[in-house]
Design an enzyme around this catalytic site. Structure first.
Site, PDB file in Angstrom:
ATOM      1  N   GLY A   1       1.027  -1.281  -0.146  1.00 24.68           N
ATOM      2  CA  GLY A   1      -0.105   0.004  -0.111  1.00 24.68           C
ATOM      3  C   GLY A   1       1.003   1.376   0.032  1.00 24.68           C
TER       4      GLY A   1
ATOM      5  NE  ARG B   1      17.433  15.511  -6.005  1.00 26.47           N
ATOM      6  CZ  ARG B   1      16.896  16.612  -5.983  1.00 26.47           C
ATOM      7  NH1 ARG B   1      16.997  17.461  -5.135  1.00 26.47           N
ATOM      8  NH2 ARG B   1      16.410  16.950  -7.043  1.00 26.47           N
TER       9      ARG B   1
ATOM     10  CB  SER C   1       7.964  -4.589   0.806  1.00 25.11           C
ATOM     11  OG  SER C   1       6.371  -4.232   0.904  1.00 25.11           O
TER      12      SER C   1
ATOM     13  CG  ASP D   1      -1.339   0.094   8.085  1.00 25.15           C
ATOM     14  OD1 ASP D   1      -2.200   1.076   7.977  1.00 25.15           O
ATOM     15  OD2 ASP D   1      -1.288  -0.912   7.540  1.00 25.15           O
TER      16      ASP D   1
ATOM     17  CD  GLU E   1     -16.599  12.657  23.268  1.00 27.10           C
ATOM     18  OE1 GLU E   1     -16.692  12.421  21.939  1.00 27.10           O
ATOM     19  OE2 GLU E   1     -16.301  13.778  23.743  1.00 27.10           O
TER      20      GLU E   1
ATOM     21  CE  LYS F   1     -18.205  14.889  26.936  1.00 24.81           C
ATOM     22  NZ  LYS F   1     -16.773  15.511  26.427  1.00 24.81           N
TER      23      LYS F   1
ATOM     24  CD  GLU G   1      -8.213  -1.387   7.756  1.00 28.69           C
ATOM     25  OE1 GLU G   1      -8.905  -0.781   6.880  1.00 28.69           O
ATOM     26  OE2 GLU G   1      -7.190  -0.953   7.697  1.00 28.69           O
TER      27      GLU G   1
ATOM     28  NE  ARG H   1     -26.915  10.882   9.824  1.00 28.67           N
ATOM     29  CZ  ARG H   1     -27.916  10.779  10.584  1.00 28.67           C
ATOM     30  NH1 ARG H   1     -28.481   9.824  11.582  1.00 28.67           N
ATOM     31  NH2 ARG H   1     -29.153  11.581  10.473  1.00 28.67           N
TER      32      ARG H   1
ATOM     33  CD  GLN I   1      -7.937   6.385   7.256  1.00 29.14           C
ATOM     34  OE1 GLN I   1      -7.750   6.314   8.510  1.00 29.14           O
ATOM     35  NE2 GLN I   1      -8.788   5.744   6.480  1.00 29.14           N
TER      36      GLN I   1
HETATM   37  O1  F6P Z   1      -1.262  -1.047   4.618  1.00 27.26           O
HETATM   38  C1  F6P Z   1      -2.130   0.146   4.219  1.00 27.26           C
HETATM   39  C2  F6P Z   1      -3.366  -0.102   4.308  1.00 27.26           C
HETATM   40  O2  F6P Z   1      -4.144   1.074   3.969  1.00 27.26           O
HETATM   41  C3  F6P Z   1      -4.388  -0.456   5.380  1.00 27.26           C
HETATM   42  O3  F6P Z   1      -4.443   0.354   6.441  1.00 27.26           O
HETATM   43  C4  F6P Z   1      -5.552  -1.196   4.797  1.00 27.26           C
HETATM   44  O4  F6P Z   1      -6.044  -2.194   5.412  1.00 27.26           O
HETATM   45  C5  F6P Z   1      -5.196  -1.598   3.349  1.00 27.26           C
HETATM   46  O5  F6P Z   1      -3.810  -0.928   3.224  1.00 27.26           O
HETATM   47  C6  F6P Z   1      -6.065  -1.410   2.286  1.00 27.26           C
HETATM   48  O6  F6P Z   1      -5.475  -2.176   1.294  1.00 27.26           O
HETATM   49  P1  F6P Z   1      -6.056  -1.927  -0.269  1.00 27.26           P
HETATM   50  O7  F6P Z   1      -5.800  -0.353  -0.810  1.00 27.26           O
HETATM   51  O8  F6P Z   1      -5.419  -2.805  -1.074  1.00 27.26           O
HETATM   52  O9  F6P Z   1      -7.577  -1.588  -0.359  1.00 27.26           O
END
Ligand code: F6P
Length: 319
Positions: A11, A25, A105, A127, A187, A214, A223, A244, A252
């Site tokens: 990623g 460089r 990697s 991550d 929170e 609050k 995730e 929501r 990100q």
């Molecule tokens: O390792 C980086 C990351 O963005 C993780 O946070 C996420 O679980 C995963 O890669 C998402 O992978 P992809 O871009 O293959 O959907």
């Protein structure tokens, strides 16, 4: 060493370009030729390899993503596939490689080193899930993106007496969640280390509404823990807040790297070239207590992650 290659794998992460620039460089300034290997290990196998110059890595320090492209190649575990890659490198006289990516990697980098191509790994992932380093390249930028988003969500949540459930990335690592939770004054933070007891979280939300009065509640959740949209419905049904869910997703992973990530990438890139110049491979570059150090890849892959209990305790003392 006269010729080295550089690639980005897995990623992408903001700051990868700053790392490519630093490697290129520092190497060129030391009289070493540099080749960019495109699309990670895939490009290595297929021979998608081009020389890099000081100019070709100009004007990229502020750019997110990676100019070399990135890919995941599970087939690289296969020794025959790796042998093809080694032949492509040998054909071009490339003796050593800098691999910028996550722990997947690093496995490839270790295997190549064992086949006679010295490799150095740089931790490039949002991550922050690589043991042996306090920070990975990209973490600070992703954290900044999350904090900006959550600050905005808090504004609108307060206006509407809502509970915002914000899902952040991190794979199985809760660092983006706990750091952003502290930085945003959330929170509740839920990670794989805290565990997720749905009933208990709903109870805490009722308490925030009825007892603590609050106007909003921010729940930051890593995730791969629960379906946040379903959970938001349960919040609406079982608490005084309307729920929501916001999945921040790949937002990100993008954006201009923060100065912290740019400097970290530059320091790590320099170290990688210095190690290769000493004929060292099979190591990854880390930052520990603000010192740039080298750690054997095997150690980085096999050391358990340090506990995040202290940060979790701090979070609990701030709510
Ligand atoms: O390792 C980086 C990351 O963005 C993780 O946070 C996420 O679980 C995963 O890669 C998402 O992978 P992809 O871009 O293959 O959907």
């Amino acid at each position: 060493v006269k010729r080295i290659g550089v690639l980005t794998s897995g990623g992408d992460a903001p700051g990868m370009n700053a790392a490519i620039r630093a490697v290129t460089r520092v190497a060129l300034n030391s009289g070493i030729e540099v080749f960019g290997i495109y699309d990670g290990y895939k490009g290595m196998v297929e021979g998608y390899i081009e020389p890099l110059t000081k100019a070709s890595v100009g004007e990229i320090i502020d750019r997110g993503g990676t100019i070399l492209g990135s890919a995941r190649l599970p087939e690289f575990k296969d020794p025959d596939v790796r042998e093809k890659a080694v032949q492509q490198l040998k054909k071009r006289g490339i003796e050593a490689i800098v691999v910028i990516g996550g722990d997947g990697s690093y496995r490839g980098a270790l295997a190549l080193t064992e086949m006679g191509i010295n490799c150095i790994g740089l931790p490039g992932t949002i991550d922050n899930d690589i043991t042996c380093t306090d920070f990975t390249i990209g973490f600070d930028t992703a954290l900044t993106t999350i904090v900006e988003a959550v600050d905005k969500l808090r504004d609108t949540s307060s206006s509407h007496h809502r509970c915002s459930i914000v899902e952040v990335m991190g794979n199985r690592c809760g660092d983006l969640a706990i750091w952003s939770g502290i930085a945003c004054g959330a929170e509740i933070v839920i990670t794989s280390s805290t565990g997720f007891e749905e009933g208990e979280v709903l109870e805490r939300l009722r308490d925030l509404d009825l007892i603590k009065k609050k106007r909003h509640a921010i729940v930051v959740i890593s995730e791969k823990i629960t379906d946040v949209h379903q959970f938001a419905k349960k919040v609406s049904l079982n608490t005084g807040f309307s729920g929501r869910a916001t999945v921040l997703g790949h937002v990100q992973r993008g954006g201009s790297p923060t100065p912290t990530d740019r400097v970290l990438a530059s320091r790590m890139g320099e170290k990688a070239v210095d190690l290769l110049m000493q004929g060292i491979g099979g190591q990854c570059v880390s930052i520990k207590d603000n010192q740039i150090i080298a750690v054997p890849i095997e150690e980085a892959l096999n050391t358990p992650r340090e506990s995040r209990k202290k940060l979790q305790n701090l979070f609990e003392r701030l709510v």
